[in-house]
Design an enzyme around this catalytic site. Structure first.
Site, PDB file in Angstrom:
ATOM      1  N   TYR A 207       0.813  -1.220   0.000  1.00  0.00           N
ATOM      2  CA  TYR A 207       0.000   0.000   0.000  1.00  0.00           C
ATOM      3  C   TYR A 207       0.849   1.273   0.000  1.00  0.00           C
ATOM      4  O   TYR A 207       2.068   1.231   0.038  1.00  0.00           O
ATOM      5  CB  TYR A 207      -1.014  -0.091   1.146  1.00  0.00           C
ATOM      6  CG  TYR A 207      -1.715  -1.423   1.064  1.00  0.00           C
ATOM      7  CD1 TYR A 207      -2.520  -1.732  -0.038  1.00  0.00           C
ATOM      8  CD2 TYR A 207      -1.469  -2.429   2.001  1.00  0.00           C
ATOM      9  CE1 TYR A 207      -3.097  -2.977  -0.185  1.00  0.00           C
ATOM     10  CE2 TYR A 207      -2.048  -3.689   1.864  1.00  0.00           C
ATOM     11  CZ  TYR A 207      -2.861  -3.958   0.767  1.00  0.00           C
ATOM     12  OH  TYR A 207      -3.414  -5.197   0.611  1.00  0.00           O
TER      13      TYR A 207
ATOM     14  N   ARG B 262       2.743  -0.500  11.593  1.00  0.00           N
ATOM     15  CA  ARG B 262       3.105  -1.812  11.040  1.00  0.00           C
ATOM     16  C   ARG B 262       3.872  -1.550   9.752  1.00  0.00           C
ATOM     17  O   ARG B 262       3.408  -0.810   8.875  1.00  0.00           O
ATOM     18  CB  ARG B 262       1.857  -2.645  10.768  1.00  0.00           C
ATOM     19  CG  ARG B 262       2.240  -4.085  10.434  1.00  0.00           C
ATOM     20  CD  ARG B 262       1.091  -5.035  10.619  1.00  0.00           C
ATOM     21  NE  ARG B 262       1.592  -6.344  11.051  1.00  0.00           N
ATOM     22  CZ  ARG B 262       1.162  -7.498  10.581  1.00  0.00           C
ATOM     23  NH1 ARG B 262       0.195  -7.529   9.682  1.00  0.00           N
ATOM     24  NH2 ARG B 262       1.663  -8.625  11.015  1.00  0.00           N
TER      25      ARG B 262
ATOM     26  N   ARG C 117      -3.190 -16.382  11.554  1.00  0.00           N
ATOM     27  CA  ARG C 117      -3.945 -17.551  11.115  1.00  0.00           C
ATOM     28  C   ARG C 117      -4.213 -18.538  12.251  1.00  0.00           C
ATOM     29  O   ARG C 117      -5.291 -19.140  12.310  1.00  0.00           O
ATOM     30  CB  ARG C 117      -3.223 -18.217   9.939  1.00  0.00           C
ATOM     31  CG  ARG C 117      -3.348 -17.388   8.668  1.00  0.00           C
ATOM     32  CD  ARG C 117      -2.386 -17.836   7.597  1.00  0.00           C
ATOM     33  NE  ARG C 117      -1.006 -17.622   8.001  1.00  0.00           N
ATOM     34  CZ  ARG C 117       0.047 -18.084   7.342  1.00  0.00           C
ATOM     35  NH1 ARG C 117      -0.136 -18.810   6.263  1.00  0.00           N
ATOM     36  NH2 ARG C 117       1.272 -17.824   7.759  1.00  0.00           N
TER      37      ARG C 117
HETATM   38  C1  LIG Z   1      -7.225 -13.291   5.775  1.00  0.00           C
HETATM   39  C2  LIG Z   1      -6.060 -12.419   6.116  1.00  0.00           C
HETATM   40  C3  LIG Z   1      -6.197 -11.038   6.059  1.00  0.00           C
HETATM   41  C4  LIG Z   1      -5.114 -10.200   6.386  1.00  0.00           C
HETATM   42  N1  LIG Z   1      -5.294  -8.846   6.432  1.00  0.00           N
HETATM   43  C5  LIG Z   1      -4.283  -8.039   6.875  1.00  0.00           C
HETATM   44  C6  LIG Z   1      -4.482  -6.646   7.096  1.00  0.00           C
HETATM   45  O1  LIG Z   1      -5.590  -6.117   6.947  1.00  0.00           O
HETATM   46  N2  LIG Z   1      -3.432  -5.903   7.502  1.00  0.00           N
HETATM   47  C7  LIG Z   1      -2.208  -6.448   7.754  1.00  0.00           C
HETATM   48  O2  LIG Z   1      -1.287  -5.725   8.139  1.00  0.00           O
HETATM   49  N3  LIG Z   1      -1.996  -7.776   7.585  1.00  0.00           N
HETATM   50  C8  LIG Z   1      -3.005  -8.575   7.174  1.00  0.00           C
HETATM   51  N4  LIG Z   1      -2.800  -9.932   7.083  1.00  0.00           N
HETATM   52  C9  LIG Z   1      -1.468 -10.487   7.434  1.00  0.00           C
HETATM   53  C10 LIG Z   1      -1.457 -10.966   8.889  1.00  0.00           C
HETATM   54  O3  LIG Z   1      -1.674  -9.892   9.786  1.00  0.00           O
HETATM   55  C11 LIG Z   1      -0.111 -11.633   9.247  1.00  0.00           C
HETATM   56  O4  LIG Z   1       0.929 -10.715   9.123  1.00  0.00           O
HETATM   57  C12 LIG Z   1       0.193 -12.848   8.371  1.00  0.00           C
HETATM   58  O5  LIG Z   1      -0.954 -13.649   8.211  1.00  0.00           O
HETATM   59  C13 LIG Z   1       1.328 -13.687   8.970  1.00  0.00           C
HETATM   60  O6  LIG Z   1       1.020 -14.090  10.259  1.00  0.00           O
HETATM   61  P1  LIG Z   1       0.481 -15.588  10.615  1.00  0.00           P
HETATM   62  O7  LIG Z   1       1.507 -16.548  10.125  1.00  0.00           O
HETATM   63  O8  LIG Z   1       0.332 -15.595  12.110  1.00  0.00           O
HETATM   64  O9  LIG Z   1      -0.818 -15.772   9.908  1.00  0.00           O
HETATM   65  C14 LIG Z   1      -3.871 -10.771   6.757  1.00  0.00           C
HETATM   66  C15 LIG Z   1      -3.748 -12.161   6.811  1.00  0.00           C
HETATM   67  C16 LIG Z   1      -4.827 -12.987   6.502  1.00  0.00           C
HETATM   68  C17 LIG Z   1      -4.655 -14.476   6.598  1.00  0.00           C
HETATM   69  S1  SF4 Z   2      -7.932 -21.772   6.705  1.00  0.00           S
HETATM   70 FE1  SF4 Z   2      -6.067 -22.999   6.918  1.00  0.00          FE
HETATM   71  S2  SF4 Z   2      -4.381 -21.507   7.025  1.00  0.00           S
HETATM   72 FE2  SF4 Z   2      -6.304 -20.372   7.345  1.00  0.00          FE
HETATM   73  S3  SF4 Z   2      -6.537 -20.319   9.564  1.00  0.00           S
HETATM   74 FE3  SF4 Z   2      -7.656 -22.119   8.863  1.00  0.00          FE
HETATM   75  S4  SF4 Z   2      -6.216 -23.825   8.998  1.00  0.00           S
HETATM   76 FE4  SF4 Z   2      -5.039 -21.925   9.122  1.00  0.00          FE
END
Ligand SMILES: Cc1cc2nc3c(=O)[nH]c(=O)nc-3n(C[C@H](O)[C@H](O)[C@H](O)COP(=O)(O)O)c2cc1C
Ligand code: SF4
Length: 508
Positions: free
Chosen positions: A253, A300, A425
């Site tokens: 962005y 962030r 997630r």
């Molecule tokens: C469905 C979804 C939507 C996301 N939307 C944003 C968002 O609005 N802003 C942001 O900074 N990161 C967003 N992310 C990234 C997450 O905040 C995070 O950095 C990324 O999923 C890695 O972390 P994790 O391994 O714990 O999922 C999004 C991730 C997912 C899965």
């Molecule tokens: S859909 Fe898959 S990757 Fe996403 S939160 Fe659920 S188990 Fe994790």
């Protein structure tokens, strides 16, 4: 044009989930992850567990909070994380599809209901921030007929290139309609010769603006208008009752693009590091001036863009120290998620920044390189934190990316790699997981499989859900709300903890 693809030769290892050892309630009570942290001069989070922003595509088409948005955050609140960050929310009063918006005071009442819902459902334990975002135009990939018939501007340069390619000077004077017809019928080699890289990109990927497109007046004026837009958004966030605001300087962005090494703006806001951080610092200052010194303002941003020619961890360390010196209250470090290396979308779809190599780094899956997806981004936060501490500053650092066990999180805090540990997630898969661990019930955690079904929904702007919620449920059960497609449940199955006997949120 370079397109940095995920390398199937290296990304072919399917990693098992890391084994989980869950602490007893007593061990959890002593754990760093469940210990309080001060964020900014006045706010304390009850614990260092953190849910980073996730867009669930549940707002109305004009950006208002819906019952589905409330339910999404209520469910996270029930897990009582220390901090919950509301999804990327648009700061402008412009149509943005079902993305939450904060670009006008009319959005405040809905956002206030969201704040009240989270307070109530977390028992007052969770601190709630809102992520605020600006973005520039990205259009869907057009049909060639549309592109050549309407979108492509027929300039003297296009005519000139066509004349050269066809070795016929009459094309320099040709009528616009003729040029359009000729290009529509042209083969790929001709198009690659006649069109510029940006025109070809608009055909193949959809038109996408850059923050260094100085020929566009609204892009030129970004440094003039953005501090005000962000400041007003933050003021509205404070009025709605949020505990803080998170400036979205990450991923694909506007603000991340200002920080990018690719930013070549010649107006003092691009080029050198000092120039690239100038607008992000001006926005921070404007926000601070509007909301006061006691309100939490976090950022962030990317520890590494992971695109060729983009900013890397050295830039991020330098930026982090500057942000900390400028008085930001926390820094949440993400990685990648840029447009530059995104996969080509289908005709009619928009390019999605989480599809290329940089996108992989942002939301890594179990199908990975030898290093695997778990805690992969932690070294970035650790390096930035070290530099900030060396500069004598106490700014808290938040890390995220593939965190899925208690031991991972506790190890990160113990080694001083971050001050808060976030999980997106894993928390989506089981919004109660923090609470389950805190209560010594970790064996009940529903573990994320890191295969990105949820991300696929995000990509198509469909209501985001987790595939694990749908394993057993009765769609006819009136207590189960379904997504608009009628096939998926909208919220994680509920969980009721045994009597907790744990003190409520600490006083500010
Ligand atoms: C469905 C979804 C939507 C996301 N939307 C944003 C968002 O609005 N802003 C942001 O900074 N990161 C967003 N992310 C990234 C997450 O905040 C995070 O950095 C990324 O999923 C890695 O972390 P994790 O391994 O714990 O999922 C999004 C991730 C997912 C899965
Ligand atoms: S859909 Fe898959 S990757 Fe996403 S939160 Fe659920 S188990 Fe994790």
């Amino acid at each position: 044009m370079r397109r940095n693809k995920l390398d199937p030769a290296t990304h072919r290892v399917r990693h098992p989930l890391p084994p989980a050892r869950w602490p007893t309630r007593e061990e959890a009570a002593r754990a760093r992850w469940f210990s309080p942290i001060r964020i900014g001069p006045r706010l304390t989070a009850a614990e260092r567990t953190w849910v980073p922003a996730m867009v669930p595509w549940r707002a109305t088409d004009d950006g208002f909070v819906t019952p589905e948005v409330l339910e999404w955050y209520a469910r996270f609140a029930e897990g009582q994380p220390g901090v919950l960050v509301v999804e990327a929310t648009g700061i402008r009063d412009i149509a943005s599809g079902p993305l939450l918006r904060i670009g006008d005071d009319r959005f405040i009442p809905g956002l206030r209901t969201l704040v009240e819902t989270v307070r109530e459902r977390s028992g007052g334990r969770t601190r709630l921030f809102i992520q605020v975002l600006d973005f520039v135009t990205v259009r869907r990939r057009p049909e060639p007929e549309q592109f050549f018939g309407r979108y492509l501007e027929i300039t003297d340069s296009v005519r000139g290139q066509l004349a050269l390619w066809l070795d016929d000077p009459r094309w320099r004077e040709a009528a616009e309609g003729e040029v359009r017809e000729c290009l529509l019928a042209a083969d790929r080699v001709a198009l690659e010769t006649v069109l510029t890289d940006r025109e070809l990109e608009a055909l193949d990927y959809g038109y996408r603006e850059r923050i260094w497109d100085m020929h566009l007046p609204h892009i030129r004026e970004l440094p003039r208008v953005l501090p005000g837009f962000f400041a007003e958004a933050a003021r509205r966030g404070r009025e709605a009752g949020f505990d803080g605001v998170e400036l979205h300087y990450a991923h694909a962005y506007t603000m991340a693009s200002f920080l990018s090494r690719l930013n070549s703006r010649p107006d003092g806001y691009g080029g050198s590091r000092e120039n690239r951080i100038r607008l992000p610092l001006e926005v921070l200052a404007a926000v601070r001036a509007r909301v006061g010194s006691e309100y939490v303002v976090g950022i962030r941003y990317l520890g590494d863009e992971v695109v060729e020619g983009g900013s890397d961890v050295d830039d991020a360390i330098w930026y982090g120290v500057r942000f900390a010196e400028a008085g930001v209250d926390y820094l949440s470090v993400s990685k990648g998620g840029r447009f530059e290396d995104a996969r080509q979308p289908k005709v009619g779809e928009a390019v999605y920044p989480y599809t290329g190599a940089s996108g992989y780094e942002c939301m890594p899956t179990v199908l990975s390189d030898a290093r695997g997806p778990f805690g992969r981004n932690v070294p970035l936060a650790a390096a930035i934190r070290r530099a900030i501490r060396d500069a004598g500053l106490p700014t808290p650092l938040v890390t995220s990316g593939g965190i899925t066990t208690f031991d991972q999180a506790e190890g990160i805090l113990e080694r001083g790699e971050a001050d808060c540990v976030a999980a997106a997630r894993q928390t989506l898969a089981d919004p109660d997981w923090f609470r389950k661990i805190r209560l010594g019930q970790g064996e009940l955690v529903r573990r994320c499989e890191f295969t990105n079904y949820c991300e696929g929904l995000d990509q198509r702007h469909k209501q985001v859900t987790c595939k694990l919620w749908d394993r057993k449920f009765d769609p006819a059960d009136p207590a189960v709300r379904l997504a608009t497609d009628g096939r998926r449940r909208l919220s994680a199955p509920s969980w009721s903890p045994p009597d907790e006997g744990v003190a409520d949120a600490p006083a500010d």
